[in-house]
Scaffold this active site. Structure first.
Site, PDB file in Angstrom:
ATOM      1  CG  HIS A 263      -1.779   1.200   1.399  1.00  0.00           C
ATOM      2  ND1 HIS A 263      -3.110   1.215   1.065  1.00  0.00           N
ATOM      3  CD2 HIS A 263      -1.505   2.440   1.860  1.00  0.00           C
ATOM      4  CE1 HIS A 263      -3.623   2.406   1.312  1.00  0.00           C
ATOM      5  NE2 HIS A 263      -2.664   3.182   1.803  1.00  0.00           N
ATOM      6  CD  GLU A 264       1.586   3.643   3.834  1.00  0.00           C
ATOM      7  OE1 GLU A 264       1.740   4.717   3.210  1.00  0.00           O
ATOM      8  OE2 GLU A 264       0.592   3.434   4.574  1.00  0.00           O
ATOM      9  CG  HIS A 267       0.309   6.419  -0.470  1.00  0.00           C
ATOM     10  ND1 HIS A 267      -0.725   7.165  -0.985  1.00  0.00           N
ATOM     11  CD2 HIS A 267      -0.224   5.702   0.560  1.00  0.00           C
ATOM     12  CE1 HIS A 267      -1.839   6.894  -0.295  1.00  0.00           C
ATOM     13  NE2 HIS A 267      -1.568   6.005   0.639  1.00  0.00           N
ATOM     14  CD  GLU A 293      -5.618   5.710   0.841  1.00  0.00           C
ATOM     15  OE1 GLU A 293      -4.731   6.595   0.962  1.00  0.00           O
ATOM     16  OE2 GLU A 293      -5.589   4.650   1.462  1.00  0.00           O
TER      17      GLU A 293
END
Ligand code: ZN
Length: 508
Positions: A263-264, A267, A293
């Protein structure tokens, strides 16, 4: 007299201060000695006041006056940067300083009260501080308001420009009904996956070897980033060559760090891919919370739920786990990752029920700002909605309305970004699949086509384009929640082996 070079020099100085604050913030959350916090807050508030006074200072004010009258003296990039500088300035300079100071004081009191109320598990201990945060936010709205239809629209636009209650009411209704219907089908006809082996021990070193290998393949550039341990995971973009990610580890729940890091990294890849011509300007950042997101969720959910992806990665995962999962077949392993179950806590929710948690918060925030609901009634409303949408009821306020940090920081209007990001991600997938087969790419040794597509359609622009335009250009239409519902059906009906649906939907 003013020229573009002078404006860019001032913006660069502001950006250098911002970078310094960013590194300090990263340090606070990753490695700073516990006792250093007071010393650090002195450094922070000194640097922040320098930064802020420059940001709304005389040079910027002069530039705004000058270039509003002489826009043609700016280069193409200069024009894009100037528009953003002007927009940010107008949001900030209008607000009276006393009001901002009052809000800062109120939110720090609220943080303390929120922590205390979590210990007593009683909303009544947080109610006064929350009421104050709401009151002050209501006083701020007129200063932020442009042409939004309602007060809550103004708050939404702080995080997602162009978003409105009118749009969200419609798309959230569709998503809510879609998910509740899927859940009903799964309960009636689905086969629960076996998840008993998910808690088997996998050491931090084993997990780290796997997940750093995966995100490198996905395109996260470790020569311009790094991964550190923290309590509340985040990504921080410092500059073009420095987008850092963080995680926490649980040796009996590898899913937490594996999906958290993926997930990170989403970003981080966004920030690493922004066009360098925007460096040192406020364009060098994600355009909105929702779009940011969408990138992390594309990695975590869209790629992280893909069967071909796991089929390819599972042997590597087994190798990293050094024998722990050797007796688990690929299909059993894959199915276990997508178990769904109604739960009370948002951050522990699975990818099917998650949007319902957001929709509940959206509906409540709307009641606060547009319908003047009595704050004392909020826990009751919260619990009723959980029962109605998810079929579970909190037994105390800690499991209910006190679980999130957002309202203590007066971050009203933020929650919808999470669900928007998810809807954007599913819509982007649909568009991407018209040009390439994601299954084929994820089954191969080269994931670059996916990242290149995202860079071309989203990343490179930074904040130079608004979310609505990015989504329209990338997918050929405005936000359409049906893609998320179709996507969820495809994944969950296949994992839960709801046969009649999984084949029927295949061609869609
Ligand atoms: Zn995120």
């Amino acid at each position: 007299m003013m020229n573009e070079k002078e404006l860019m020099k001032e913006l660069k100085e502001i950006n250098l201060l911002q970078q310094t604050l960013g590194i300090l913030d990263w340090d606070i959350q990753t490695g700073m000695p516990e006792k250093a916090s007071e010393d650090r807050s002195e450094v922070n508030s000194y640097l922040y006041s320098l930064y802020f006074s420059k940001k709304i200072g005389p040079k910027i004010k002069e530039a705004i006056q000058y270039f509003s009258e002489h826009p043609n003296e700016l280069s193409e990039t200069g024009k894009i940067v100037f528009e953003k500088v002007k927009e940010d300035y107008e949001l900030e300079y209008k607000v009276p300083e006393e009001l901002m100071t009052a809000l800062t004081a109120a939110t720090s009191t609220a943080q303390v009260q929120w922590q205390q109320s979590r210990e007593t598990k009683n909303f009544a201990d947080f109610q006064e501080a929350l009421t104050k945060n709401i009151e002050l936010t209501k006083q701020l709205i007129p200063y932020w308001k442009k042409d939004e239809a309602t007060d809550y629209d103004v708050l939404l636009n702080q995080y997602e420009p162009g978003m409105s209650v009118e749009i969200l009411d419609r798309v959230f209704q569709q998503v809510k009904e879609g998910i509740m219907e899927i859940r009903k089908t799964l309960a009636e006809k689905g086969r629960e996956p076996d998840t008993s082996f998910l808690s088997r021990k996998m050491t931090k070193a084993q997990q780290k070897r796997f997940v750093t290998g995966v995100i490198e393949q996905l395109g996260y550039d470790f020569s311009r980033g790094r991964l550190d341990d923290t309590i509340h995971p985040f990504m921080i973009g410092i500059n073009h060559n420095d987008a850092r990610i963080t995680t926490r580890w649980n040796e009996h729940d590898f899913k937490m760090a594996v999906f958290g890091v993926i997930h990170e990294a989403g970003h981080g890849m966004y920030e690493q891919d922004i066009d360098e011509k925007f460096a040192y300007t406020p364009i060098y950042q994600g355009t909105s919370m929702g779009i940011h997101e969408s990138q992390s969720l594309f990695n975590e959910i869209i790629i992280g739920s893909n069967r071909s992806f796991w089929e390819k990665q599972y042997p590597f995962f087994q190798q990293c786990a050094e024998g722990t999962f050797d007796d688990i077949s690929f299909t059993d392993f894959y199915r276990s990752l997508k178990q769904t179950q109604a739960s009370l806590i948002r951050i522990e929710a699975d990818s099917l029920t998650y949007p319902l948690h957001i929709i509940i918060r959206y509906e409540i925030e709307k009641m606060i700002f547009n319908e003047g609901v009595d704050v004392a009634q909020l826990p009751t409303i919260w619990n009723q909605k959980y029962e109605q949408y998810l079929g579970v009821r909190p037994s105390n306020d800690l499991e209910g309305i006190l679980q999130d940090v957002h309202w203590s920081g007066a971050s009203f209007g933020y929650f919808p970004s999470y669900a928007l990001g998810y809807m954007y991600a599913a819509q982007l997938l649909h568009a991407l699949e018209k040009e390439l087969s994601i299954d084929e790419v994820l089954a191969s040794d080269d994931y670059r086509p996916i990242k290149e597509w995202m860079k071309e359609k989203i990343h490179q622009y930074g904040a130079s384009r608004k979310p609505t335009q990015l989504i329209q250009d990338a997918t050929g239409e405005v936000l359409n929640p049906q893609y998320l519902i179709d996507y969820m059906k495809k994944i969950y009906f296949s994992v839960y082996q709801v046969a009649e649906f999984s084949s029927e939907k295949e061609g869609k």
